[in-house]
Design a protein around this motif. Structure first.
Motif, PDB file in Angstrom:
ATOM      1  N   TYR B  14       0.971  -1.054   0.226  1.00  0.00           N
ATOM      2  CA  TYR B  14       0.320   0.063   0.127  1.00  0.00           C
ATOM      3  C   TYR B  14       0.801   0.916   0.472  1.00  0.00           C
ATOM      4  O   TYR B  14       1.941   1.542   0.637  1.00  0.00           O
ATOM      5  N   PRO B  15       0.356   2.026  -0.615  1.00  0.00           N
ATOM      6  CA  PRO B  15       1.737   3.286  -0.761  1.00  0.00           C
ATOM      7  C   PRO B  15       1.795   4.417   0.013  1.00  0.00           C
ATOM      8  O   PRO B  15       0.742   4.238   1.579  1.00  0.00           O
ATOM      9  N   THR B  16       2.969   4.728  -0.043  1.00  0.00           N
ATOM     10  CA  THR B  16       3.196   6.009   1.321  1.00  0.00           C
ATOM     11  C   THR B  16       2.583   6.434   0.913  1.00  0.00           C
ATOM     12  O   THR B  16       1.849   6.802  -0.437  1.00  0.00           O
ATOM     13  N   ALA B  17       2.181   7.960   1.950  1.00  0.00           N
ATOM     14  CA  ALA B  17       1.135   9.821   1.568  1.00  0.00           C
ATOM     15  C   ALA B  17       1.812   9.654   0.222  1.00  0.00           C
ATOM     16  O   ALA B  17       1.131  11.136  -0.542  1.00  0.00           O
ATOM     17  N   GLU B  18       3.269  10.076   0.200  1.00  0.00           N
ATOM     18  CA  GLU B  18       3.689  10.728  -1.132  1.00  0.00           C
ATOM     19  C   GLU B  18       3.548  10.164  -2.388  1.00  0.00           C
ATOM     20  O   GLU B  18       3.308  10.551  -3.244  1.00  0.00           O
ATOM     21  N   PHE B  20       0.974   8.266  -3.047  1.00  0.00           N
ATOM     22  CA  PHE B  20      -0.089   7.751  -3.459  1.00  0.00           C
ATOM     23  C   PHE B  20      -1.203   9.445  -3.481  1.00  0.00           C
ATOM     24  O   PHE B  20      -1.174  10.196  -4.760  1.00  0.00           O
ATOM     25  N   ARG B  21       0.117  10.687  -3.847  1.00  0.00           N
ATOM     26  CA  ARG B  21      -0.491  11.657  -3.934  1.00  0.00           C
ATOM     27  C   ARG B  21       0.333  12.392  -5.232  1.00  0.00           C
ATOM     28  O   ARG B  21      -0.321  12.796  -6.187  1.00  0.00           O
ATOM     29  N   ASP B  24      -2.668   8.787  -7.398  1.00  0.00           N
ATOM     30  CA  ASP B  24      -3.930   8.691  -7.249  1.00  0.00           C
ATOM     31  C   ASP B  24      -4.632   9.976  -6.256  1.00  0.00           C
ATOM     32  O   ASP B  24      -4.028  11.453  -6.276  1.00  0.00           O
ATOM     33  N   LEU B  26      -7.231  11.707  -3.772  1.00  0.00           N
ATOM     34  CA  LEU B  26      -8.475  11.855  -2.645  1.00  0.00           C
ATOM     35  C   LEU B  26     -10.369  11.340  -3.066  1.00  0.00           C
ATOM     36  O   LEU B  26     -11.050  10.775  -2.369  1.00  0.00           O
ATOM     37  N   CYS B  53      -5.783  19.699   0.810  1.00  0.00           N
ATOM     38  CA  CYS B  53      -5.401  17.919   0.970  1.00  0.00           C
ATOM     39  C   CYS B  53      -4.940  18.065  -0.485  1.00  0.00           C
ATOM     40  O   CYS B  53      -4.907  18.490  -1.568  1.00  0.00           O
TER      41      CYS B  53
END
Lengths: 369, 290
Positions: B14-18, B20-21, B24, B26, B53
């Motif tokens: 599952y991705p890190t926040a970075e 993901f941003r 993908d 939100l 965000c």
């Protein structure tokens, strides 16, 4: 910055695992005001945490301190939020209505089904039945009050059931911590693994049902991967984000280090001894022996000075149980996160990746209430 | 116990926040509980407008095609299609309902084999059940004529021998759906006696007596599946057989008695199964899906 006021070292319970050095000392009103002044001098936003012993034994002191801080707040120089951690036995209607009026956040300590094994009255009897009533009362005023559960070798076999029990009582924010100072055995690790697997299933179920739910072991470990670029923001950093003030006015970097002269980093009259604080901070920052090459060291609690101190007596020495605990928990937490992410669970994604999730969650509460 | 550093640890899937941003967005993932909450709506709008965000609508359009499916649906023509939307972000929201559908209980859902059995076995076959489920669903506008698979879930092992674990763990694998509505993106699984037997966890323990818990197995499946209704074989009631036997007297023909019992029970079981489906349809109505 959080200022934890140890209003007293007296307590109306005799928990077997308690680390507080018990006595009969209470913090004076003048001392509490001084701490508020210390915070106000730096401006900005600060947390005042009422702690003990049992802080509700000093209710008048809490009222005085809150009133004083609110007075400063009215000048606009500084803003405060208040929190109390209590065993709940003195949590009556009148304090609850006072806490609601002054927006005091209440965290209740409760060990779930194992409560009466370790978290006992001074005469050795249990208090779980009484706590059920208290929990209902608390949650009717503050539906998202967190509950703090300590897990010992004795209560470990009912760890998962205890979480479900607390959830059944109505708690949605469940903070679990192990009693690292206990005598853990190899055989406990098998049970621990089984319990975390059960909890992972529960965590997944709750997330799939889109329940508002926070279970600290999983949230924290999942977060250490997701926020791996900024882990420092998640850590307490020993005395840099919170300090504890003992009833005698001495300052310590952590609640579990209060009363140990080795860790005193100043007092409320002379202020924080920056040199002492920095020395402790740097000592704690050193990589721990045996952990240098560990693949999950950045996600592990081994940097937590107070856990090390309570388990091994030395902030630089990691407890083997802590090591084993992390090796068990991290893959299980990752497993449940992977599954939820693979299914693109919307709540999981918002909770873990949206920095504004707490704000949205708050907006949601507005409707729920 | 000693300190044992881990020599290696696989990067979690599952991705890190970075990450993901950067890949993908939100706003593609809005929990159901937020959708009709005006306060949440206001905050979300504020968050998007102020860029607080990582939500960006353009990014959403760019990355909308990267979502991995939860189900893979097979259409009638046997071609595999990802049922998460490859066609656009609106339908994608529908695809990601992540509905946790409760179990609708009608019938005990139990059966047995061996010396513990006191009545002839009666079960609904997969075909008999599928027909009732599809016909009933069609009355409510749901067309379960497609097929599909669920994969990567915690699918329940079963135990059919006495004395073993009621819940003998789970496995990660693939489960064929017994029907799927590609438009509504909802599927169903029917838990038959044969399913309970084939999901049995192989172990050392064996016995000449077997018992089948269709309802319990279905209940465990509902805990793990989303956007999928789970129905189960309601099971027969041996009391019916005892009553028949008593009323027929000592000289009754066993064969005839068994056939009569089977016919009576099948009719009741089909009604119970139909009641499960009707409850599900009413539930879907309540959720505003049909």
């Amino acid at each position: 910055m959080h200022y934890t006021l140890h209003l007293t070292n007296r307590c109306n319970l005799a928990c077997r695992y308690c680390y507080v050095k018990k006595g009969q000392s209470d913090m004076t009103a003048e001392m509490a005001r001084r701490v508020v002044d210390m915070a106000a001098e730096t401006g900005g936003h600060h947390g005042i945490v009422f702690f003990g012993g049992e802080p509700l034994l000093c209710w008048e002191q809490i009222e005085e301190t809150v009133a004083y801080a609110e007075e400063i707040q009215r000048t606009g120089k500084c803003y405060f939020h208040f929190k109390i951690t209590t065993n709940g036995l003195l949590l009556d209607e009148s304090f609850l209505s006072y806490a609601c009026r002054h927006d005091i956040f209440i965290a209740l300590s409760h060990d779930g089904l194992g409560n009466d094994t370790e978290r006992i009255n001074p005469d050795g009897t249990g208090n779980r039945d009484k706590l059920e009533e208290i929990a209902k009362r608390l949650l009717s005023c503050k539906p998202y009050a967190p509950v703090m559960m300590t897990v010992t070798p004795g209560t470990l076999p009912r760890y998962a059931d205890s979480v479900r029990y607390l959830y059944g009582l109505g708690f949605r924010y469940i903070i679990c911590t192990m009693d690292y100072s206990a005598a853990w055995r190899e055989s406990d690790l098998v049970i621990l693994k089984r319990q975390y697997r059960k909890l992972a299933t529960f965590y997944r179920e709750m997330t799939l049902r889109e329940e508002k739910f926070y279970l600290s072991p999983f949230e924290v470990k999942i977060s250490t991967h997701i926020r791996s670029h900024n882990l420092r923001a998640e850590r307490c950093e020993l005395g840099k984000k919170q300090i504890s003030v003992a009833p005698d006015g001495k300052i310590y970097p952590c609640v579990q280090l209060v009363g140990d002269p080795m860790f005193c980093i100043g007092d409320i009259w002379l202020g924080i001894d920056e040199e002492a604080r920095e020395a402790l901070y740097l000592l704690n920052e050193r990589e721990k022996e045996g952990c240098e090459r560990c693949a999950i060291r950045s996600r592990c609690n081994h940097y937590c000075a107070c856990l090390n101190k309570s388990a091994t007596g030395d902030i630089t020495k990691v407890s083997p149980f802590l090591c084993a605990h992390e090796r068990i928990l991290v893959p299980i937490a990752d497993g449940v996160a992977e599954r939820l992410y693979r299914g693109r669970n919307a709540l999981f994604i918002q909770k873990q990746y949206n920095d504004m999730f707490p704000l949205i969650s708050l907006a949601e509460d507005k409707t729920v209430r | 116990m000693k300190i044992e550093p881990l020599r290696s640890y696989d990067t979690p899937e599952y991705p890190t926040a970075e990450k993901f941003r950067s890949t993908d967005v939100l706003t593609k993932y809005i929990p159901r509980r937020w959708r009709y909450n005006k306060w949440v709506g206001k905050v979300l709008l504020f968050v998007v407008l102020t860029g607080l965000c990582s939500c960006s609508l353009e990014k959403g359009e760019e990355s909308g095609r990267h979502t991995e499916p939860h189900h893979i649906a097979k259409t009638g023509s046997d071609t595999e299609t990802h049922h998460t939307a490859e066609t656009g972000s609106d339908t994608e929201t529908a695809a990601k309902r992540n509905l946790v559908i409760p179990l609708f209980v009608h019938g005990e859902g139990r059966g047995s084999y061996g010396c513990v059995s006191i009545a002839p076995p009666v079960y609904l076959s997969e075909d008999e059940a599928a027909q009732v489920i599809r016909e009933t669903a069609l009355e409510y506008g749901l067309d379960f004529s497609d097929r599909g698979n669920v994969y990567g879930e915690e699918l329940p092992y079963t135990n059919i021998f006495p004395g073993g674990d009621k819940e003998p763990g789970t496995y990660e694998g693939e489960l064929p759906l017994d029907g799927y509505d590609a438009e509504k993106q909802i599927g169903f699984v029917y838990v038959s006696k044969n399913d309970v037997v084939s999901w049995h966890k192989q172990g050392e323990m064996m016995a000449s007596v077997e018992s089948y818990d269709m309802q319990g197995t279905a209940e465990r499946l509902t805990r793990t599946l989303t956007d999928t209704a789970v129905f189960y074989d309601p099971g027969s009631d041996f009391n019916t057989f005892m009553e028949l036997q008593n009323s027929a007297g000592e000289n009754a023909d066993w064969q005839e008695l068994s056939e009569e019992y089977e016919a009576m029970e099948k009719a009741r079981m089909l009604e119970d199964l139909r009641a499960q489906v009707v409850d599900f349809m009413e539930w879907l109505k309540g959720e505003g899906i049909i």
